[in-house]
Design an enzyme around this catalytic site. Structure first.
Site, PDB file in Angstrom:
ATOM      1  N   GLU A   1     -25.747  13.694  -3.384  1.00 38.64           N
ATOM      2  CA  GLU A   1     -27.175  13.867  -3.110  1.00 38.64           C
ATOM      3  C   GLU A   1     -28.046  13.109  -4.101  1.00 38.64           C
ATOM      4  O   GLU A   1     -29.203  12.791  -3.805  1.00 38.64           O
ATOM      5  CB  GLU A   1     -27.542  15.357  -3.126  1.00 38.64           C
ATOM      6  CG  GLU A   1     -27.593  15.978  -4.500  1.00 38.64           C
ATOM      7  CD  GLU A   1     -28.175  17.385  -4.497  1.00 38.64           C
ATOM      8  OE1 GLU A   1     -29.208  17.599  -3.824  1.00 38.64           O
ATOM      9  OE2 GLU A   1     -27.578  18.261  -5.166  1.00 38.64           O
TER      10      GLU A   1
ATOM     11  N   CYS B   1      -1.594   1.651  -3.041  1.00 39.10           N
ATOM     12  CA  CYS B   1      -2.597   2.700  -2.833  1.00 39.10           C
ATOM     13  C   CYS B   1      -2.031   4.116  -2.853  1.00 39.10           C
ATOM     14  O   CYS B   1      -2.579   5.000  -3.521  1.00 39.10           O
ATOM     15  CB  CYS B   1      -3.307   2.488  -1.487  1.00 39.10           C
ATOM     16  SG  CYS B   1      -3.797   0.793  -1.154  1.00 39.10           S
TER      17      CYS B   1
ATOM     18  N   HIS C   1     -26.786  20.018  -1.191  1.00 34.17           N
ATOM     19  CA  HIS C   1     -26.911  20.560  -2.542  1.00 34.17           C
ATOM     20  C   HIS C   1     -25.891  21.667  -2.775  1.00 34.17           C
ATOM     21  O   HIS C   1     -25.646  22.484  -1.897  1.00 34.17           O
ATOM     22  CB  HIS C   1     -28.329  21.127  -2.734  1.00 34.17           C
ATOM     23  CG  HIS C   1     -28.637  21.537  -4.129  1.00 34.17           C
ATOM     24  ND1 HIS C   1     -28.780  20.642  -5.162  1.00 34.17           N
ATOM     25  CD2 HIS C   1     -28.815  22.781  -4.660  1.00 34.17           C
ATOM     26  CE1 HIS C   1     -29.045  21.302  -6.263  1.00 34.17           C
ATOM     27  NE2 HIS C   1     -29.081  22.598  -5.993  1.00 34.17           N
TER      28      HIS C   1
ATOM     29  N   TYR D   1      -8.478  -4.027 -11.443  1.00 32.08           N
ATOM     30  CA  TYR D   1      -8.478  -2.620 -11.037  1.00 32.08           C
ATOM     31  C   TYR D   1      -7.070  -2.050 -11.093  1.00 32.08           C
ATOM     32  O   TYR D   1      -6.874  -0.871 -11.411  1.00 32.08           O
ATOM     33  CB  TYR D   1      -9.117  -2.447  -9.654  1.00 32.08           C
ATOM     34  CG  TYR D   1      -8.316  -2.946  -8.492  1.00 32.08           C
ATOM     35  CD1 TYR D   1      -7.425  -2.112  -7.836  1.00 32.08           C
ATOM     36  CD2 TYR D   1      -8.450  -4.249  -8.023  1.00 32.08           C
ATOM     37  CE1 TYR D   1      -6.677  -2.562  -6.757  1.00 32.08           C
ATOM     38  CE2 TYR D   1      -7.724  -4.705  -6.952  1.00 32.08           C
ATOM     39  CZ  TYR D   1      -6.827  -3.860  -6.318  1.00 32.08           C
ATOM     40  OH  TYR D   1      -6.088  -4.313  -5.255  1.00 32.08           O
TER      41      TYR D   1
ATOM     42  N   CYS E   1       0.819  -1.212   0.000  1.00 34.83           N
ATOM     43  CA  CYS E   1       0.000   0.000   0.000  1.00 34.83           C
ATOM     44  C   CYS E   1       0.855   1.265   0.000  1.00 34.83           C
ATOM     45  O   CYS E   1       0.674   2.157  -0.817  1.00 34.83           O
ATOM     46  CB  CYS E   1      -0.931  -0.007   1.216  1.00 34.83           C
ATOM     47  SG  CYS E   1      -1.866   1.516   1.417  1.00 34.83           S
TER      48      CYS E   1
ATOM     49  N   GLU F   1      -6.423   1.228 -13.321  1.00 38.30           N
ATOM     50  CA  GLU F   1      -5.943   2.417 -12.614  1.00 38.30           C
ATOM     51  C   GLU F   1      -4.628   2.906 -13.211  1.00 38.30           C
ATOM     52  O   GLU F   1      -4.448   4.108 -13.449  1.00 38.30           O
ATOM     53  CB  GLU F   1      -5.777   2.119 -11.127  1.00 38.30           C
ATOM     54  CG  GLU F   1      -7.103   1.989 -10.397  1.00 38.30           C
ATOM     55  CD  GLU F   1      -6.948   1.588  -8.939  1.00 38.30           C
ATOM     56  OE1 GLU F   1      -7.885   1.825  -8.164  1.00 38.30           O
ATOM     57  OE2 GLU F   1      -5.886   1.027  -8.572  1.00 38.30           O
TER      58      GLU F   1
ATOM     59  N   LYS G   1      -0.232   5.182  -6.214  1.00 43.18           N
ATOM     60  CA  LYS G   1      -1.294   5.115  -7.233  1.00 43.18           C
ATOM     61  C   LYS G   1      -2.224   6.319  -7.142  1.00 43.18           C
ATOM     62  O   LYS G   1      -2.531   6.970  -8.142  1.00 43.18           O
ATOM     63  CB  LYS G   1      -2.066   3.801  -7.043  1.00 43.18           C
ATOM     64  CG  LYS G   1      -3.283   3.581  -7.943  1.00 43.18           C
ATOM     65  CD  LYS G   1      -4.578   4.133  -7.369  1.00 43.18           C
ATOM     66  CE  LYS G   1      -4.943   3.590  -6.019  1.00 43.18           C
ATOM     67  NZ  LYS G   1      -5.382   2.214  -6.008  1.00 43.18           N
TER      68      LYS G   1
END
Length: 534
Positions: free
Chosen positions: A514, A89, A509, A240, A84, A244, A92
């Site tokens: 939302e 992670c 908003h 992934y 990671c 990525e 990346k």
């Protein structure tokens, strides 16, 4: 003798690296008294292993951490922190951010920013900044280990579980060190521990059956540490990791092709996966569908010629690239541990360790978690949480087990994809098509409007149980900041969220998140799911 019944031992010896053996065996009183050097020895200094060890230390346990990173085939190596921190992670996400900034610069002109001259990207500047941040994290982990009075072994060779008898495990570690006159030695030190935890994670696989794949290819273990731009790149695989990497390479202006054998993002919702790759193709990433690589050859010019079979036509194709990145899966780091010699059972096909709900293995006092655990999600946050809970259980603080259900995740492709719970396919398989209701919506992020960006792949899907309170089984979102959006809704899954709960939530908003609180069109209805209005 009763104290010895649950003893795990770590056995290490000294011997000279160049045929001048020096053997020192440490025989402590634990043979008689049943005391240990450590309460806990953690093998693996990645996110999970460090979380487990730090938690144990905070609970008053005496802990040792053993970490070893074998350089990649290309010689890439890194410090403590695991995949990671070093090759996953963190770098990346930073390179993904670099790509997003490139897109933002283009959008900025629509918002009135005057940007003189052409925009270009410098790989070396980005790489140096990312690598320096990673090194700072390596240093931070080392400092934390020292502050918590850990004993930290950096193992630079192989780790082998040697033998197991009478409920006693012996781990054999060998690692070269430098001493006076830079003489390389091989150390072996004997340690004892009440419990041993294995958290060694996994590494990328090479397709060794393809000529030139190993000699001329790189993996995710290398891409983040390249000093020079990889140039025109072929990414083989559609996981992934593959998407990525291809996404940020395209985003910083490099010609990038993804070679896909079967389907993208296997294990994820396939409608969502299709939206992700559709967006990537519109973004500039090329895809070679249903293609299988046959060979990689280095030409006299230095470029790599890749030959592959197009399974749709049955014909061979060729093209040249500066780099070939293999992203065809990961293998658990268990082979060099010799686990079978002590009776730790593995899945013969995957090589992963068979573990129970409490992370225990088939051998008492030896535990395993994270990517090397069979059936466990290969995600950093689950390893961290599982490691902490294991440390607490071993210290007698709790009986709580890790809950691996409904773990949220995000794929950081150019259009991010976040999800939690079941895919539509999984929900149908488990509950039957007639027993689920799928609500969905196509929406346009406000940020895309002025920039005149295509939003046809920005999509929301909420998979619910049909009837009753319509408990939510799965939630899927493609759009900006998908990770931030999904993380918030993931908590609702732990509380048994229903469609009613979602509709009763007042949205913020104007945000993309939302739109999830307003979803009301079901697939079954056949009505247009496009969001209109502000």
């Amino acid at each position: 003798m009763s104290n010895l019944r649950h003893t795990c031992w770590l056995c290490l010896l000294w011997s000279h690296y160049q045929h001048c053996p020096i053997e020192i065996e440490w025989h402590g009183i634990w043979f008689v008294t049943g005391t240990f050097d450590y309460d806990l020895v953690v093998i693996g200094g990645g996110s999970g292993g460090l979380a487990c060890s730090k938690e144990a230390a905070q609970l008053g346990q005496k802990v040792a951490v053993l970490d070893y990173v074998e350089p990649s085939v290309k010689g890439t190596k890194w410090g403590i922190g695991g995949t990671c921190v070093n090759v996953g992670c963190i770098p990346k996400k930073l390179m993904h951010q670099a790509a997003l900034l490139g897109t933002a610069l283009k959008d900025a002109q629509k918002y009135g920013w005057q940007i003189p001259g052409p925009i270009s990207h410098d790989w070396s500047t980005m790489a140096e900044a990312v690598q320096n941040h990673v090194r700072s994290l390596n240093w931070g982990h080392r400092v934390q280990l020292q502050d918590n009075l850990f004993f930290f072994y950096e193992l630079l060779f192989h780790t082998i579980l040697k033998e197991y008898n009478f409920n006693t495990a012996i781990l054999h570690f060998v690692f070269p060190i430098e001493v006076i006159m830079s003489l390389p030695l091989v150390w072996q030190i004997m340690l004892t521990a009440k419990n041993i935890v294995i958290a060694t994670g996994g590494r990328p696989k090479y397709p060794t059956h393809i000529p030139g794949a190993v000699e001329h290819g790189i993996t995710s273990d290398d891409i983040f540490w390249l000093k020079e731009s990889p140039g025109k790149t072929l990414v083989v695989g559609a996981s992934y990791v593959a998407l990525e990497c291809a996404g940020f390479l395209t985003g910083i202006g490099l010609e990038t092709t993804v070679m896909v054998r079967s389907i993208p993002l296997r294990g994820f919702d396939q409608q969502m996966a299709g939206l992700v790759t559709d967006y990537m193709e519109a973004y500039g990433t090329k895809f070679s569908w249903r293609s299988v690589p046959k060979s990689v050859d280095k030409l006299s010019s230095g470029v790599l010629q890749v030959t592959w079979t197009d399974e749709q036509t049955g014909k061979d194709q060729r093209d040249t690239f500066d780099s070939v990145l293999w992203a065809v899966g990961r293998a658990p780091e268990t082979k060099t541990l010799g686990l079978e010699k002590v009776g730790v059972k593995l899945n013969k096909e995957s090589g992963k360790i068979l573990v129970a709900a409490d992370e225990s293995t088939s051998v008492p006092n030896i535990y395993a978690f994270g990517d090397i655990g069979e059936g466990r999600p290969e995600l950093t946050p689950t390893a961290i949480k599982a490691g902490k809970l294991l440390a607490r259980r071993l210290a007698g603080q709790t009986n709580e087990l890790m809950n691996y259900d409904n773990v949220a995740t995000t794929v950081f492709t150019p259009l991010e994809y976040g999800c939690v719970g079941l895919s539509e396919e999984e929900a149908e398989s488990r509950h039957g098509k007639d027993s689920i209701e799928v609500y969905h919506a196509f929406y346009k992020p406000l940020e895309f409007t002025v920039a005149e960006r295509d939003a046809s792949q920005c999509y929301i899907k909420v998979v619910c149980k049909r009837g009753g309170d319509q408990r939510i089984l799965g939630l899927h979102f493609t759009g900006p900041n998908a990770g931030e959006v999904t993380q918030g809704f993931a908590m609702g899954f732990q509380c048994g969220a229903t469609l009613t709960h979602l509709k009763e939530t007042v949205g913020i908003h104007p945000t993309c998140a939302e739109e999830l609180t307003k979803v009301n069109v079901s697939k079954r209805s056949g009505l247009d799911a496009t969001v209109t209005g502000c």
